[in-house]
Scaffold this motif. Structure first.
Motif, short mmCIF file in Angstrom:
data_model
loop_
_atom_site.label_atom_id
_atom_site.label_comp_id
_atom_site.label_asym_id
_atom_site.label_seq_id
_atom_site.Cartn_x
_atom_site.Cartn_y
_atom_site.Cartn_z
N MET A 212 -0.26 -31.82 60.53
CA MET A 212 1.19 -31.73 60.46
C MET A 212 1.84 -32.79 61.35
O MET A 212 2.87 -33.32 61.00
CB MET A 212 1.62 -30.32 60.86
N ARG A 213 1.22 -33.09 62.49
CA ARG A 213 1.78 -34.09 63.39
C ARG A 213 1.77 -35.46 62.74
O ARG A 213 2.71 -36.22 62.92
CB ARG A 213 1.00 -34.12 64.69
N SER A 214 0.72 -35.74 61.97
CA SER A 214 0.65 -37.06 61.32
C SER A 214 1.73 -37.20 60.26
O SER A 214 2.30 -38.28 60.09
CB SER A 214 -0.73 -37.31 60.72
N VAL A 215 2.06 -36.12 59.57
CA VAL A 215 3.14 -36.16 58.57
C VAL A 215 4.47 -36.43 59.27
O VAL A 215 5.26 -37.26 58.81
CB VAL A 215 3.20 -34.86 57.74
N ARG A 216 4.72 -35.75 60.38
CA ARG A 216 5.97 -35.98 61.12
C ARG A 216 6.06 -37.41 61.62
O ARG A 216 7.11 -38.02 61.61
CB ARG A 216 6.09 -34.99 62.27
N PHE A 217 4.92 -37.94 62.10
CA PHE A 217 4.89 -39.31 62.57
C PHE A 217 5.24 -40.27 61.43
O PHE A 217 6.07 -41.17 61.59
CB PHE A 217 3.51 -39.66 63.14
N VAL A 218 4.64 -40.06 60.27
CA VAL A 218 4.91 -40.92 59.10
C VAL A 218 6.37 -40.79 58.70
O VAL A 218 7.03 -41.78 58.37
CB VAL A 218 3.97 -40.59 57.93
N TYR B 129 14.65 -39.22 53.50
CA TYR B 129 15.63 -39.68 52.51
C TYR B 129 17.06 -39.57 53.06
O TYR B 129 17.94 -40.34 52.68
CB TYR B 129 15.52 -38.92 51.19
N ALA B 130 17.29 -38.62 53.97
CA ALA B 130 18.63 -38.49 54.58
C ALA B 130 18.97 -39.74 55.39
O ALA B 130 20.11 -40.21 55.36
CB ALA B 130 18.69 -37.25 55.46
N ALA B 131 17.98 -40.30 56.11
CA ALA B 131 18.22 -41.52 56.89
C ALA B 131 18.50 -42.70 55.96
O ALA B 131 19.35 -43.54 56.26
CB ALA B 131 17.01 -41.84 57.77
N TYR B 132 17.80 -42.74 54.83
CA TYR B 132 18.06 -43.82 53.85
C TYR B 132 19.49 -43.73 53.34
O TYR B 132 20.19 -44.74 53.26
CB TYR B 132 17.09 -43.72 52.67
N THR C 35 8.92 -40.08 60.62
CA THR C 35 9.71 -40.78 61.64
C THR C 35 9.66 -42.28 61.42
O THR C 35 10.70 -42.95 61.42
CB THR C 35 9.22 -40.42 63.06
N VAL C 36 8.47 -42.81 61.22
CA VAL C 36 8.31 -44.26 61.01
C VAL C 36 9.00 -44.69 59.72
O VAL C 36 9.68 -45.71 59.68
CB VAL C 36 6.82 -44.65 61.00
N SER C 37 8.83 -43.91 58.65
CA SER C 37 9.39 -44.32 57.36
C SER C 37 10.92 -44.30 57.34
O SER C 37 11.54 -44.91 56.48
CB SER C 37 8.83 -43.46 56.23
N ALA C 38 11.54 -43.62 58.29
CA ALA C 38 13.01 -43.59 58.35
C ALA C 38 13.60 -44.77 59.10
O ALA C 38 14.82 -44.93 59.14
CB ALA C 38 13.47 -42.28 59.01
N THR C 39 12.76 -45.65 59.68
CA THR C 39 13.27 -46.76 60.48
C THR C 39 13.67 -47.96 59.63
O THR C 39 13.16 -48.15 58.52
CB THR C 39 12.21 -47.23 61.51
#
Length: 156
Positions: free
Chosen positions: A1-7, A137-140, A9-13
């Motif tokens: 689950m931590r790896s999904v959250r990390f991805v 998607y909210a950040a996008y 976070t990164v994908s929203a940058t």
């Protein structure tokens, strides 16, 4: 689950949005071709398919690996025209508006589909489901002036 959250976070940058559109689709197309439609690298993070649409201007087939949100019925998918939070709509979305009949490669199967742009209440309900499915998607959406297009693809 931590790896999904990390991805997530990164994908929203913004940095991810600058690099990802050039790297991930090319890798996905190559792996998809090499495995004869059975593997998409990006599908290890999100469900993915390869959309074959007809070019809006050229009329030529266009293959695009995309993340998708499969719907519970198993016969339809939601596509999010986020374009990684970049200003313009993705090319594939123009193709579907011009030529809604398309094909998807899903889990090694070639499936004919019809695309429909979601609007108003139907779009709002789908958008809520999409945000629950993949929160970045909210950040996008926050980075762009345009409303991100949502399409429902249904088997023909």
């Amino acid at each position: 689950m931590r790896s999904v959250r990390f991805v997530q976070t990164v994908s929203a940058t913004r940095g991810f949005a600058r690099v990802a559109p050039y790297v991930f689709p090319a890798l996905d197309r190559a792996v998809h071709r090499l495995t004869r439609g059975k593997v998409l690298l990006s599908a290890h993070l999100l469900p993915g398919l390869v959309l074959t649409s007809t070019g809006a201007k050229s009329g030529l087939p266009r293959r695009t690996p995309l993340a998708c949100m499969p719907e519970e019925d198993g016969d339809s998918w939601i596509l999010v025209g986020s374009n990684f939070g970049r200003p313009g709509h993705p090319a594939w979305s123009y193709n579907l508006l011009a030529h809604p009949d398309a094909r998807v490669s899903w889990k090694g199967q070639d499936i004919p589909v019809r695309a429909r742009l979601l609007e108003r209440a139907e779009r709002e309900a789908a958008w809520e489901a999409v945000l629950e499915f993949w929160p970045p998607y909210a950040a996008y959406q926050a980075r762009v002036q345009r409303e991100i297009r949502l399409f429902r693809l249904v088997q023909r």
